[in-house]
Design an enzyme around this catalytic site. Sequence first.
Site, PDB file in Angstrom:
ATOM      1  N   ASP A  67      -1.735  -5.490   3.512  1.00 51.24           N
ATOM      2  CA  ASP A  67      -0.893  -4.837   2.516  1.00 51.24           C
ATOM      3  C   ASP A  67      -1.211  -3.344   2.596  1.00 51.24           C
ATOM      4  OD1 ASP A  67       0.871  -4.189   0.503  1.00 51.24           O
ATOM      5  OD2 ASP A  67       0.240  -5.799  -0.833  1.00 51.24           O
TER       6      ASP A  67
HETATM    7  C1  BGC Z   1       3.240  -4.169  -1.803  1.00 51.77           C
HETATM    8  C2  BGC Z   1       3.853  -4.877  -0.625  1.00 51.77           C
HETATM    9  C3  BGC Z   1       4.787  -3.969   0.123  1.00 51.77           C
HETATM   10  C4  BGC Z   1       4.035  -2.710   0.541  1.00 51.77           C
HETATM   11  C5  BGC Z   1       4.867  -1.712   1.320  1.00 51.77           C
HETATM   12  C6  BGC Z   1       2.662  -2.802  -1.422  1.00 51.77           C
HETATM   13  O1  BGC Z   1       2.381  -2.057  -2.559  1.00 51.77           O
HETATM   14  O2  BGC Z   1       2.243  -4.956  -2.381  1.00 51.77           O
HETATM   15  O3  BGC Z   1       4.518  -6.019  -1.069  1.00 51.77           O
HETATM   16  O4  BGC Z   1       5.330  -4.611   1.231  1.00 51.77           O
HETATM   17  O5  BGC Z   1       3.558  -2.061  -0.629  1.00 51.77           O
HETATM   18  O6  BGC Z   1       5.841  -1.162   0.508  1.00 51.77           O
END
Ligand code: BGC
Length: 742
Positions: free
Chosen positions: A277
């Site tokens: 993530d």
């Molecule tokens: C989220 C993800 C997301 C990523 C990129 C993170 O804050 O938890 O689900 O894909 O950001 O935007």
Amino acid sequence: MKKNILKVTVGMAFAFSFASCTSQHKQINNSSSDSLLDAPISNLNYEAEIDSLINKLTLEEKSGMLHGNSKFTTAGVERLGIPALTMADGPLGIREEISRDSWEPLGWENDFATFYPAGGAVAATWNPDLAYTFGKSIGEEARDRSKDVLLAPAFNIIRTPLGGRTYEYFTEDPFLNKKLVVPYVIGVQENDVAACIKHYAVNNQETNRGTVDVNVDERTLREIYLPAFKAAVIEGNAYSVMGAYNKFRGDYLNENNYLLNDILKNEWGFEGIVISDWDAVHSTVKALKNGLDVEMGTDGPFEDYYFAKPLIKAVKGGELSEAEVDESVRRVLRVMYNIKSIDSTDRKTGSRNTKEHLEDAYKIASEAIVLLKNNEDLLPLNLEKVSKVAVIGANATRKFGLGGYGAGVKTKTEITPLEALEQKLPQNIEIEYARGYEENYVGQSENNQNHGRGTINELNLDLLEEAKLVAKDSDIVIIFAGSNRDYESEASDRKDLELPFGQVELIKQIKEVNPNTIAVLIAGAPYDLREVNSSVSTLVWSWFNGSEGGNALIDVLTGDVNPSGKLPWTMPKRLEDSPAHATKSFPGDDSVTYKEGILVGYRWFDTKNIAPLYPFGYGLSYTTFNFKNAAVDKSETYSVDDSVVITLDVENSGKRAGKEVVQVYLSKPTSRIERAAKELKGFSKVMVQPGKSEKVTIRIPISEFAFYNVEKQDWEVESGEYLLHIGNSSRNILQTISLRVD
Ligand code: BGC
């Protein structure tokens, strides 16, 4: 266990097995993952090409392929024809383009996309065909925007109704979860785009999400939190997995040897890539050794990422072997070959913002809407008797594509309920709108973000009076209340279940001046609706329901669509009734222990005999259904390798065509271990014409009856008597059948 080799034709083989189940609408394929492991695996093999490329890559180039080189891409290696890996959020549609090294939108004119209904809506359809439609449609949009990896679906289990991402996730039930996630992933990947299933794993709260250490006992982990991930990998052949922010049993998810190496890669045979993530990596050597392949979103210059300079240094210093780095590079290349981003001329090119995609969004949206209460038959609207409609509430005009923290979608089309009403009601019907309440928050917003802030719940008296006047003067009142994507958001959990902004008081006062009041709630998560529920006779639930959300909603209100959505989670009466709160095990602090164990969602309510406001699986229709002649295929004892085939007739005893969801819950009257009072093990959504019956067949492999035996570290089906409870919600069981397993 045979390994799930990641090859294009494997996806096709699985897609084929899915397609054969979708064509038989009434026969949801409940095959266990084990049987799918025997699906034919192709001989196509890219490993030789991959070896040859790896031999030519420098260590620096390899490292470049394993970490972000912009917010959403890795670096390619031009001299060898290796492209960058280009990723995009996310569940609601393809996110707009942002700056290379900040979250600032680029303001392009050509990055609009279709807004698809949020995860909760997909789950409320209880329709795997529509989950496939969703995946296929959004996958086409991803390709049209030249993306390689779609950062979706997101489907962590709804453990608490307060979870900030409840709207984005699917359900509290592991079985419904997996039956929707698998076709979704297949649909995405048929477009030569990798799905990135997220967030692996036990990422069930936003509070302290970057630090909290989650403790879940092994049986609960296996039975509740992992099944959909496992099915997405083994049956859906997902090409990538996103490691979550939190810790599990002491280790961050992106350096968690047990979950990444032992379970995902070794036990399930996952051969794709683990992507972190965004900014969820905490080490170089530990992360790579323990199973992370690609680091994304870390703050700071790209060359300082853990998998950038520090990785090169670790190899040169002997802390990591180059072979370990190669293993991750191999995975990246393998995905590239599978999605044909490398060495291919026949990659799918996709499409975007098409009429077909709006139709897909509409179909999902219209099957997701849940009719909670219709006691005075105000619905469907009897337009012949109406000359004036009062429309009240901020959600009549609000849009939900963007808002809150995290991924949204910049869309050209988002039909609001008021717009749809204006278009769809006959010209002679007057529509008058009054806002009724303001969406005000306590204190100052930080970076224009409202999530996590308290709300002001006193009504503005001028707005209230205006709304009452409009209501009094109309034949029928429709209040569009609920929540929005600023209030329900990634990065914070809600503080309580209260419906914000004074809406409960508004609904009560409007109902007093006009008894013909319909309350429509547009939200993504459970709320305390006790007062609203006792005040109004008519209650409809809708979601952050995509580009066509307003059209779908009004078609349900007018009866052009007969509602068939079912709640994918329990609507509790009180927060204290739900398991994580009853056991006082939310949100924890540095760590959280899931004390309710396997009793998540309705498993808790039904086992502890706590009445919810509306149960899991609940939803009304404008027609009535009877379930008749339910039977199983054998009177003798079933063996563990058998499947039980349940047949029944679903009769439509009303006057309108409609869809009903037959739900099969398992219980074990005597067991040597704790079991939930009910566990969903099969379901089927069926369309029945008025006055007609349809035969429904649901096949459940007996292996689905298993519990996870922690001592044996394996699944075990206990012998003895089982009960199959057949109903149309977890609390409305219409017939129970007993069977024996030996
Ligand atoms: C989220 C993800 C997301 C990523 C990129 C993170 O804050 O938890 O689900 O894909 O950001 O935007």
